[in-house]
Design a protein around this motif. Structure first.
Motif, PDB file in Angstrom:
ATOM      1  N   VAL A  95      -8.056   3.957   2.054  1.00 29.09           N
ATOM      2  CA  VAL A  95      -7.707   2.741   1.331  1.00 29.09           C
ATOM      3  C   VAL A  95      -6.241   2.811   0.918  1.00 29.09           C
ATOM      4  N   ARG A  96      -5.537   1.707   1.040  1.00 30.23           N
ATOM      5  CA  ARG A  96      -4.170   1.597   0.535  1.00 30.23           C
ATOM      6  C   ARG A  96      -4.187   0.535  -0.550  1.00 30.23           C
ATOM      7  N   ALA A  97      -3.327   0.690  -1.543  1.00 29.31           N
ATOM      8  CA  ALA A  97      -3.302  -0.281  -2.639  1.00 29.31           C
ATOM      9  C   ALA A  97      -1.869  -0.618  -3.025  1.00 29.31           C
ATOM     10  N   VAL A 148      -4.026  -5.444  -8.834  1.00 29.09           N
ATOM     11  CA  VAL A 148      -4.190  -4.390  -7.837  1.00 29.09           C
ATOM     12  C   VAL A 148      -4.842  -4.998  -6.595  1.00 29.09           C
ATOM     13  N   GLN A 203     -11.774   5.452  -5.006  1.00 30.39           N
ATOM     14  CA  GLN A 203     -12.027   4.651  -3.823  1.00 30.39           C
ATOM     15  C   GLN A 203     -12.198   5.601  -2.651  1.00 30.39           C
ATOM     16  N   LEU A 254     -11.128  -1.581   2.977  1.00 36.85           N
ATOM     17  CA  LEU A 254     -12.400  -1.307   2.309  1.00 36.85           C
ATOM     18  C   LEU A 254     -13.585  -1.443   3.246  1.00 36.85           C
ATOM     19  N   PRO A 287      -4.907   5.809  -3.051  1.00 40.73           N
ATOM     20  CA  PRO A 287      -5.228   5.515  -4.449  1.00 40.73           C
ATOM     21  C   PRO A 287      -6.583   6.046  -4.903  1.00 40.73           C
ATOM     22  N   ARG A 288      -7.071   7.118  -4.267  1.00 35.08           N
ATOM     23  CA  ARG A 288      -8.411   7.607  -4.600  1.00 35.08           C
ATOM     24  C   ARG A 288      -8.524   8.064  -6.042  1.00 35.08           C
ATOM     25  N   SER A 324      -6.158  -3.970  -2.827  1.00 33.52           N
ATOM     26  CA  SER A 324      -6.530  -2.830  -1.986  1.00 33.52           C
ATOM     27  C   SER A 324      -6.906  -3.337  -0.598  1.00 33.52           C
TER      28      SER A 324
END
Length: 127
Positions: free
Chosen positions: A65-67, A117, A61, A122, A100-101, A119
């Motif tokens: 981004v946070r997940a 999941v 990603q 985005l 979370p890349r 996220s």
């Protein structure tokens, strides 16, 4: 069709039978989109279903981004980050990933695993 009504709106409801899904027989995993199709999602929810012995490829990603992930069923191993850290999650366990890349999931149990999941941050978010 009314030419002056503007763009059609996307329903906020995604029914189980209409989810967009991507199945990989090689990895024995399915990813299903739980959010409606839209070009400007800042929130994305995905259901991962992984057969015993199956795994996802490395999921990439964009930065920022946070997940949040929640193991609904089964036992999975999460491999994440630049240092390839590992964590075992069982049904009911969750994890917050600030970056979370580089993540991969593997079903190390004997039954099908499901992971939700979610996220945030985005497409469409200004930097």
């Amino acid at each position: 069709m009314d030419l002056f009504s503007g763009p059609a709106t996307v329903s906020p409801i995604v029914r189980r039978g209409t989810r967009e899904a991507l199945r990989s027989e090689w990895s024995k995993a399915t990813a299903e989109s739980l959010t409606p199709a839209s070009a400007d999602h800042r929130l994305l929810a995905t259901m991962l279903t992984i057969d015993p012995g199956g795994r996802t490829g490395t999921l990439r990603q964009r930065a920022g981004v946070r997940a949040f992930a929640y193991c609904i069923r089964g036992t999975v191993e999460l491999v994440f980050g630049e240092r390839r850290e590992e964590a075992l999650l069982e049904a009911g366990d969750s994890v917050l990933l600030d970056d979370p890349r580089l993540t991969a999931w593997e079903n190390c149990g004997e039954s099908t695993a499901e992971v939700l999941v979610v996220s945030a941050g985005l497409v469409g978010e200004s930097s």
